[in-house]
Design a protein around this motif. Structure first.
Motif, PDB file in Angstrom:
ATOM      1  N   GLU A  75       0.834  -1.351   0.001  1.00 21.78           N
ATOM      2  CA  GLU A  75      -0.085  -0.274   0.019  1.00 21.78           C
ATOM      3  C   GLU A  75       0.816   1.310  -0.019  1.00 21.78           C
ATOM      4  OE1 GLU A  75      -2.661  -0.423   3.206  1.00 21.78           O
ATOM      5  OE2 GLU A  75      -3.688  -2.148   2.360  1.00 21.78           O
ATOM      6  N   GLY A  76       2.074   1.089  -0.247  1.00 23.86           N
ATOM      7  CA  GLY A  76       3.014   2.346  -0.552  1.00 23.86           C
ATOM      8  C   GLY A  76       4.252   2.453   0.130  1.00 23.86           C
ATOM      9  N   LEU A  77       5.107   2.922  -0.262  1.00 26.77           N
ATOM     10  CA  LEU A  77       6.234   3.127   0.677  1.00 26.77           C
ATOM     11  C   LEU A  77       6.349   4.718   0.819  1.00 26.77           C
ATOM     12  CD1 LEU A  77       9.659   2.370   1.286  1.00 26.77           C
ATOM     13  CD2 LEU A  77      10.246   3.003  -1.130  1.00 26.77           C
ATOM     14  N   THR A  78       6.866   4.793   2.184  1.00 24.24           N
ATOM     15  CA  THR A  78       7.262   6.384   2.712  1.00 24.24           C
ATOM     16  C   THR A  78       8.480   6.416   3.028  1.00 24.24           C
ATOM     17  OG1 THR A  78       6.103   5.500   4.826  1.00 24.24           O
ATOM     18  CG2 THR A  78       4.611   6.761   3.220  1.00 24.24           C
ATOM     19  N   THR A  79       9.145   7.457   3.307  1.00 24.82           N
ATOM     20  CA  THR A  79      10.574   7.644   3.517  1.00 24.82           C
ATOM     21  C   THR A  79      10.718   8.830   4.684  1.00 24.82           C
ATOM     22  OG1 THR A  79      10.913   9.058   1.574  1.00 24.82           O
ATOM     23  CG2 THR A  79      11.366   6.681   1.452  1.00 24.82           C
ATOM     24  N   SER A  80      11.724   8.895   5.305  1.00 21.95           N
ATOM     25  CA  SER A  80      12.044   9.919   6.057  1.00 21.95           C
ATOM     26  C   SER A  80      13.365  10.225   6.328  1.00 21.95           C
ATOM     27  CB  SER A  80      11.325   9.920   7.444  1.00 21.95           C
ATOM     28  OG  SER A  80      11.636   9.029   8.100  1.00 21.95           O
ATOM     29  N   ILE A 263       6.856 -10.899  -4.038  1.00 22.54           N
ATOM     30  CA  ILE A 263       5.049 -10.831  -4.353  1.00 22.54           C
ATOM     31  C   ILE A 263       4.302 -11.134  -3.188  1.00 22.54           C
ATOM     32  CG2 ILE A 263       5.977 -12.088  -6.647  1.00 22.54           C
ATOM     33  CD1 ILE A 263       5.008 -14.616  -5.585  1.00 22.54           C
ATOM     34  N   GLY A 264       4.786 -11.357  -2.098  1.00 17.88           N
ATOM     35  CA  GLY A 264       3.926 -11.252  -0.857  1.00 17.88           C
ATOM     36  C   GLY A 264       3.653 -10.064  -0.435  1.00 17.88           C
ATOM     37  N   GLN A 265       2.290 -10.071   0.176  1.00 15.83           N
ATOM     38  CA  GLN A 265       1.733  -8.747   0.575  1.00 15.83           C
ATOM     39  C   GLN A 265       2.349  -8.164   1.795  1.00 15.83           C
ATOM     40  OE1 GLN A 265      -0.102  -5.789   0.679  1.00 15.83           O
ATOM     41  NE2 GLN A 265      -0.829  -7.142  -0.537  1.00 15.83           N
ATOM     42  N   LYS A 266       2.681  -6.940   1.552  1.00 20.32           N
ATOM     43  CA  LYS A 266       3.495  -6.158   2.554  1.00 20.32           C
ATOM     44  C   LYS A 266       2.853  -5.102   3.468  1.00 20.32           C
ATOM     45  CE  LYS A 266       6.341  -6.160  -0.760  1.00 20.32           C
ATOM     46  NZ  LYS A 266       6.179  -7.299  -1.459  1.00 20.32           N
TER      47      LYS A 266
END
Length: 380
Positions: A75-80, A263-266
């Motif tokens: 459902e997306g990658l966030t960064t800081s 491929i697994g759900q993260k």
């Protein structure tokens, strides 16, 4: 023969030849069809034939694969923290390690998006025994950490590895990624092995290795997945350890784990870049007397950064409350989120083994336990 040939990635001058060797391999077709769904094979083959640098391969092919992974299984990658990094500067990224390929691949994709150079990344040679995978790793700027060696061979290999890392960091101005310890974290406890730091220091050209650690600009990295795509696959090893048994991997287990990670759900993923360890190392030099204790103190400093900056998800708080039979964090998740987590546990774990269930829960709960050592109030 260059002294690093056994472990190094390709030089740019070797890239095209490496690509041509594997361009018709079925696994290359599978990879490219995943990266570019609906695109005719001859289109990506033509682009590959025109590729003559690692950067071009990573930017034009691997980066697109990462976007597909994120779109299809997250459902997306966030960064800081990336804004603290300076362009044209080499760093040693010391990271917690949850997934074989994704940890470093997602970091590199983020560095690329911030306009920063991507890393050379350590990978165990046990993961690239198939010739195609070895070629792919060298195309992707991986260098090999040799596994399963005798003590004498390990010493020689460690010296070579440390010298190669020094070559990259200090002479080629290339950032390096390495995990904080050998193997992925299986129990949710991210802990730096001082032995990794001692190995890195073998390449030192400084009288005091702490001065060397300052020179190579150590940056702790925290990566967290809301759902670990390989959580259930980590249970057999935990079961063996609980029974005081030696864990022996099944044939192709590493490859199966590698694919499951992709491929697994993260669900959600977050990467945090810590501060360059500079004044912290000065404090260690000032206050800690022996080299061995200084290395241990540096390992703890890396842990402090990784743990305090680790992004906690609903899954972590749910597991903590289940393990402790508490309602401490119920305000941070919904009943539906809890039901989904319990359903995942039910589907993925053999309930004839209570140790597996406990291990699964601890894997998600321990990051909360660890962060509570630093802060009192936890939020998402």
């Amino acid at each position: 023969m260059n002294k690093f040939d056994a472990i190094r990635s390709f030089y740019d001058s070797e890239i095209n030849e490496g690509i041509i060797k594997v361009i018709d391999h079925p696994m290359m077709k599978a990879l490219m069809n995943f990266c570019f769904p609906g695109v005719d094979d001859e289109v990506w083959k033509e682009q590959l034939r025109k590729t003559h640098s690692i950067r071009d391969f990573q930017c034009n092919f691997i980066y697109h694969g990462v976007q597909q992974v994120l779109e299809k299984s997250s459902e997306g990658l966030t960064t800081s923290g990336f804004e603290k990094l300076e362009k044209n500067t080499a760093y040693l990224f010391v990271s917690n390690h949850r997934d074989i390929v994704l940890d470093t691949t997602l970091l590199n994709a983020s560095l690329f998006e911030y306009g920063l150079d991507m890393t050379s990344s350590a990978i165990g040679d046990n993961l690239v025994k198939k010739s195609f995978l070895k070629t792919l790793s060298k195309l992707n700027r991986n260098f090999l950490v040799q596994r399963g060696l005798s003590p004498r061979e390990l010493l020689v290999s460690s010296k070579l590895l440390s010298e190669y890392m020094a070559q990259l960091l200090l002479h080629e101005n290339r950032s390096v990624w390495i995990a904080q310890r050998e193997g992925r974290t299986k129990d949710g406890n991210d802990e730096t092995n001082p032995g990794v730091l001692k190995m890195i220091a073998m390449g030192s050209d400084e009288p005091n290795i702490m001065d060397y650690f300052k020179k190579i600009k150590i940056v702790p990295v925290s990566i967290s997945y809301e759902y670990d795509p390989t959580d259930a696959l980590k249970m057999p090893q935990l079961l063996a350890e609980a029974n005081n048994e030696v864990y022996i991997k099944e044939k192709n287990e590493d490859f199966k784990t590698l694919l499951s990670g992709i491929i697994g759900q993260k669900k959600r993923i977050h990467i945090h870049i810590g501060d360059v360890l500079d004044t912290e190392i000065d404090d260690i030099i000032k206050n800690v007397d022996t080299t061995n204790k200084q290395v241990q103190a540096l390992a703890q400093t890396i842990d402090d950064s990784i743990l305090v900056n680790y992004k906690l998800w609903t899954t972590n708080f749910i597991a903590y409350d289940i393990v402790n039979n508490s309602t401490r964090f119920t305000h941070l998740y919904t009943e539906n989120e809890k039901l989904l987590f319990e359903r995942r546990l039910e589907l993925r774990i053999d309930h004839e083994h209570p140790v597996a269930k406990q291990g699964f829960l601890d894997m998600y709960a321990n990051p909360v336990v660890n962060k509570l050592k630093y802060v009192d109030a936890l939020t998402l």
